[in-house]
Design a protein around this motif. Structure first.
Motif, PDB file in Angstrom:
ATOM      1  N   VAL A  55       1.543  -1.925   1.513  1.00 29.31           N
ATOM      2  CA  VAL A  55       1.890  -0.809   2.395  1.00 29.31           C
ATOM      3  C   VAL A  55       3.240  -0.228   1.965  1.00 29.31           C
ATOM      4  N   THR A  56       3.287   1.099   1.738  1.00 27.16           N
ATOM      5  CA  THR A  56       4.522   1.756   1.316  1.00 27.16           C
ATOM      6  C   THR A  56       5.048   2.743   2.360  1.00 27.16           C
ATOM      7  N   GLU A  57       4.184   3.133   3.288  1.00 25.81           N
ATOM      8  CA  GLU A  57       4.608   4.163   4.240  1.00 25.81           C
ATOM      9  C   GLU A  57       3.712   4.125   5.477  1.00 25.81           C
ATOM     10  N   LYS A  58       4.323   4.344   6.668  1.00 29.57           N
ATOM     11  CA  LYS A  58       3.585   4.539   7.916  1.00 29.57           C
ATOM     12  C   LYS A  58       3.882   5.943   8.409  1.00 29.57           C
ATOM     13  N   ARG A  59       2.790   6.708   8.644  1.00 35.02           N
ATOM     14  CA  ARG A  59       2.948   8.081   9.117  1.00 35.02           C
ATOM     15  C   ARG A  59       2.401   8.198  10.537  1.00 35.02           C
ATOM     16  N   ALA A  60       2.550   9.355  11.078  1.00 31.88           N
ATOM     17  CA  ALA A  60       2.029   9.602  12.430  1.00 31.88           C
ATOM     18  C   ALA A  60       0.508   9.589  12.423  1.00 31.88           C
ATOM     19  N   ASP A  61      -0.058   9.503  13.619  1.00 30.43           N
ATOM     20  CA  ASP A  61      -1.520   9.571  13.796  1.00 30.43           C
ATOM     21  C   ASP A  61      -2.250   8.456  13.040  1.00 30.43           C
ATOM     22  N   CYS A 119      -1.749   6.948  10.310  1.00 24.29           N
ATOM     23  CA  CYS A 119      -1.888   7.014   8.845  1.00 24.29           C
ATOM     24  C   CYS A 119      -1.038   5.944   8.173  1.00 24.29           C
ATOM     25  N   ILE A 120      -1.651   5.262   7.214  1.00 28.38           N
ATOM     26  CA  ILE A 120      -0.974   4.246   6.407  1.00 28.38           C
ATOM     27  C   ILE A 120      -1.150   4.623   4.945  1.00 28.38           C
ATOM     28  N   VAL A 121      -0.057   4.554   4.178  1.00 24.29           N
ATOM     29  CA  VAL A 121      -0.115   4.810   2.732  1.00 24.29           C
ATOM     30  C   VAL A 121       0.148   3.498   2.017  1.00 24.29           C
ATOM     31  N   MET A 122      -0.679   3.211   0.997  1.00 19.11           N
ATOM     32  CA  MET A 122      -0.567   1.936   0.268  1.00 19.11           C
ATOM     33  C   MET A 122      -0.673   2.154  -1.231  1.00 19.11           C
ATOM     34  N   ASP A 123       0.145   1.408  -1.965  1.00 15.34           N
ATOM     35  CA  ASP A 123      -0.061   1.298  -3.406  1.00 15.34           C
ATOM     36  C   ASP A 123      -1.289   0.426  -3.643  1.00 15.34           C
ATOM     37  N   THR A 124      -2.110   0.797  -4.598  1.00 16.34           N
ATOM     38  CA  THR A 124      -3.313   0.014  -4.913  1.00 16.34           C
ATOM     39  C   THR A 124      -3.323  -0.297  -6.403  1.00 16.34           C
ATOM     40  N   VAL A 125      -3.729  -1.537  -6.736  1.00 13.52           N
ATOM     41  CA  VAL A 125      -3.737  -1.933  -8.142  1.00 13.52           C
ATOM     42  C   VAL A 125      -4.816  -3.001  -8.350  1.00 13.52           C
ATOM     43  N   VAL A 126      -5.461  -2.950  -9.503  1.00  9.82           N
ATOM     44  CA  VAL A 126      -6.395  -3.999  -9.917  1.00  9.82           C
ATOM     45  C   VAL A 126      -5.918  -4.529 -11.268  1.00  9.82           C
ATOM     46  N   THR A 127      -5.712  -5.846 -11.336  1.00 14.42           N
ATOM     47  CA  THR A 127      -5.265  -6.466 -12.581  1.00 14.42           C
ATOM     48  C   THR A 127      -6.264  -7.529 -13.019  1.00 14.42           C
ATOM     49  N   ARG A 128      -6.216  -7.836 -14.311  1.00 14.78           N
ATOM     50  CA  ARG A 128      -7.062  -8.902 -14.845  1.00 14.78           C
ATOM     51  C   ARG A 128      -6.319 -10.217 -14.728  1.00 14.78           C
ATOM     52  N   ILE A 188       5.808  -1.908   6.688  1.00 11.43           N
ATOM     53  CA  ILE A 188       5.996  -1.536   5.276  1.00 11.43           C
ATOM     54  C   ILE A 188       6.309  -2.798   4.478  1.00 11.43           C
ATOM     55  N   GLY A 189       5.646  -2.931   3.342  1.00 11.87           N
ATOM     56  CA  GLY A 189       5.816  -4.114   2.496  1.00 11.87           C
ATOM     57  C   GLY A 189       4.698  -5.131   2.660  1.00 11.87           C
ATOM     58  N   ASP A 190       3.895  -5.007   3.730  1.00 15.00           N
ATOM     59  CA  ASP A 190       2.752  -5.910   3.895  1.00 15.00           C
ATOM     60  C   ASP A 190       1.794  -5.752   2.710  1.00 15.00           C
ATOM     61  N   SER A 191       1.197  -6.874   2.303  1.00 17.25           N
ATOM     62  CA  SER A 191       0.343  -6.847   1.115  1.00 17.25           C
ATOM     63  C   SER A 191      -0.849  -7.771   1.325  1.00 17.25           C
ATOM     64  N   ALA A 192      -1.939  -7.475   0.647  1.00 14.85           N
ATOM     65  CA  ALA A 192      -3.131  -8.336   0.676  1.00 14.85           C
ATOM     66  C   ALA A 192      -3.870  -8.180  -0.637  1.00 14.85           C
ATOM     67  N   GLU A 193      -4.618  -9.235  -1.012  1.00 17.30           N
ATOM     68  CA  GLU A 193      -5.378  -9.167  -2.269  1.00 17.30           C
ATOM     69  C   GLU A 193      -6.631 -10.016  -2.160  1.00 17.30           C
ATOM     70  N   THR A 194      -7.584  -9.705  -3.025  1.00 18.01           N
ATOM     71  CA  THR A 194      -8.780 -10.530  -3.193  1.00 18.01           C
ATOM     72  C   THR A 194      -9.028 -10.699  -4.684  1.00 18.01           C
ATOM     73  N   VAL A 195      -9.739 -11.781  -5.021  1.00 20.54           N
ATOM     74  CA  VAL A 195     -10.095 -12.060  -6.421  1.00 20.54           C
ATOM     75  C   VAL A 195     -11.612 -11.970  -6.550  1.00 20.54           C
ATOM     76  N   ARG A 196     -12.073 -11.267  -7.554  1.00 19.70           N
ATOM     77  CA  ARG A 196     -13.515 -11.082  -7.743  1.00 19.70           C
ATOM     78  C   ARG A 196     -13.851 -11.211  -9.234  1.00 19.70           C
ATOM     79  N   ALA A 197     -14.855 -12.022  -9.546  1.00 21.25           N
ATOM     80  CA  ALA A 197     -15.335 -12.135 -10.920  1.00 21.25           C
ATOM     81  C   ALA A 197     -16.374 -11.055 -11.176  1.00 21.25           C
ATOM     82  N   CYS A 198     -16.251 -10.364 -12.295  1.00 26.31           N
ATOM     83  CA  CYS A 198     -17.254  -9.376 -12.697  1.00 26.31           C
ATOM     84  C   CYS A 198     -18.470 -10.105 -13.260  1.00 26.31           C
ATOM     85  N   THR A 199     -19.655  -9.730 -12.840  1.00 24.35           N
ATOM     86  CA  THR A 199     -20.870 -10.309 -13.397  1.00 24.35           C
ATOM     87  C   THR A 199     -21.800  -9.197 -13.874  1.00 24.35           C
TER      88      THR A 199
END
Length: 469
Positions: free
Chosen positions: A106-112, A114-123, A14-25
């Motif tokens: 990552v905000t939560e780990k469940r059984a089987d 399952c991983i729950v994550m906050d998702t966000v896209v910013t400019r 919980i708390g693990d995070s990852a991001e990517t940067v992408r230019a819109c074309t």
């Protein structure tokens, strides 16, 4: 796309995070429209999707959302992950040119698994949140590492060079143009399209009955256009040349008649359109994936040109390329080989033309030859052959040995490489727009734009626009 090793369920905290940067074309949005079937003009460049007079190119909301799935599928958890659920709240809009940061936490780990994550896209430029939500995924149990996944490349068949030429030509004063025998829907439609884009101001010369019938078939009115009745094709061509002599028009446009009939009138001795050089044809090709227009010459008039004619072919092409905004055109003179071979006449001509340019007999561009097709347009091929030249691998003008090879090259580019081709005859006192019967609207409109840009440069009218009238 390179994918690092994935993160298994047991490795994620919980708390693990990852991001990517992408230019819109703009091309991203065309690919999305093609793959999704969503052709909403709000998302496509050069379209006013909501009628406000502005071109939007708004990023499709679900395309933005797909950036989240890219982080989940490629990074965290990575390969082997499967979606269970995704919520989305769209807060602002992204546009072509924006850089977007897609982030998952990552905000939560469940059984089987399952991983729950906050998702966000910013400019990236201002930190504005474009979307936010929550993902529920099945994380992988098995560790996997991939060096490289081979994804087929995509080529967007968008003719941006023609779009740019049309954009440059539209503000100019419309080019007065005599259209010879626009007696069927394609030739008449091309002339009217050029007029609607205010690139040309056409005078329609030919059989008035056939022109009216074509207009009726197209559902257009000819009330705003001058029509000169000339049922005979030869007579119509000569009348159009007369209009040039009288100063009423500054260009000709071929309609539904044979090219030789039009050129015979243009080449007549009395009040013809000779200007001291041979008439030569130039295809201006917009080839998807090529970063500049590609001029192919001569592919329509001179069948087996001698060296003197090739001098005019090269000089005419350089002059046109300059009019199109290529400051110092790079001219590759083609042969079957890149070395001079006395048994291959085209290689001798190419070497002589290159030397003539060095000595100032051909001006305005850089000329090199002989070059084979591969090392004329591909820098890697040129280097492999050990060719050191400012032209090799970078040619913007391709001079072919004869009409056969030029016609084949132009049609290969059109039908295999999905290019559009604008056709113009050079060497006359005015540009002659020469379209094929199979040309579409884009090619016909681009041909008008090419003629207008060339006329504007040679007459010193590049600064004259409709706004200044």
């Amino acid at each position: 796309m390179k994918i690092e090793e994935n993160r298994t369920y047991d490795e994620i905290s919980i708390g693990d995070s990852a991001e990517t940067v992408r230019a819109c074309t703009v091309d991203d949005f065309y690919v999305y429209a093609s793959s999704s079937g969503n052709h909403n003009p709000m998302h496509l460049a050069k379209h006013d999707g909501d009628g406000d007079g502005k071109e939007e190119a708004v990023a499709p909301a679900m395309w933005v959302a797909s950036l989240i799935s890219a982080v989940i599928g490629n990074v965290l958890p990575g390969a082997g992950t499967l979606y269970r659920n995704q919520t989305l709240r769209f807060l602002k809009r992204a546009h072509a040119g924006d850089e977007l940061i897609a982030r998952v936490t990552v905000t939560e780990k469940r059984a089987d698994n399952c991983i729950v994550m906050d998702t966000v896209v910013t400019r990236k430029s201002d930190g504005a949140t474009i979307l936010e939500g929550e993902a529920d995924v099945l994380a992988p149990r098995r560790k996997m590492v991939f060096d490289d996944l081979e994804i087929p490349g995509l080529l967007v068949e968008r003719h941006r060079h023609f779009d740019a030429m049309i954009e440059r030509a539209e503000p100019l004063a419309p080019l007065p143009t005599a259209v010879v025998c626009p007696e069927e829907i394609n030739s008449l439609g091309g002339a009217i399209l050029g007029a609607r884009h205010t690139i040309i101001a056409p005078i329609l010369v030919g059989s008035a009955a056939k022109i009216s019938a074509a207009a009726a078939e197209l559902g257009i009115s000819l009330d705003d256009y001058e029509v000169i009745d000339a049922p005979d094709h030869a007579k119509a061509a000569n009348l159009c040349v007369d209009l040039v002599s009288e100063g009423r028009v500054a260009a000709l446009m071929k309609g539904h008649l044979h090219t030789e009939v039009l050129l015979k009138a243009a080449l007549r001795k009395e009040n013809g359109l000779r200007a001291g050089r041979r008439f030569t044809h130039v295809f201006v090709m917009d080839v998807p994936g090529v970063p500049h227009p590609l001029l192919v010459t001569d592919a329509a008039i001179n069948i087996s040109p001698d060296l003197r004619t090739k001098m005019d072919i090269v000089q005419n092409a350089i002059d046109l390329a300059i009019s199109l905004g290529i400051e110092t055109p790079k001219v590759g003179v083609l042969s079957a080989v890149e070395t001079v071979n006395p048994d291959i006449p085209s290689s001798l001509d190419a070497a002589l033309l290159s030397k003539m340019a060095e000595r100032g007999q051909i001006t305005g561009g850089m000329v090199d030859g002989p070059l084979a097709m591969d090392n004329a347009v591909d820098i890697a091929a040129a280097r492999t052959k050990g060719i050191t030249s400012d032209v090799a691998g970078r040619a913007e003008v391709l001079v072919v040995p004869n009409l056969d090879s030029g016609n084949m090259l132009a049609k290969q580019l059109a039908y295999i490489s999905h290019a559009e081709g604008a056709g113009v005859v050079m060497g006359a006192t005015v540009p002659i727009i020469l379209n094929s019967r199979s040309d579409g609207d884009k090619a016909r409109l681009a041909s008008c734009a090419v003629a207008a840009l060339h006329n504007a440069r040679i007459t010193g009218q590049m600064t004259v626009s409709k706004a200044a009238e």
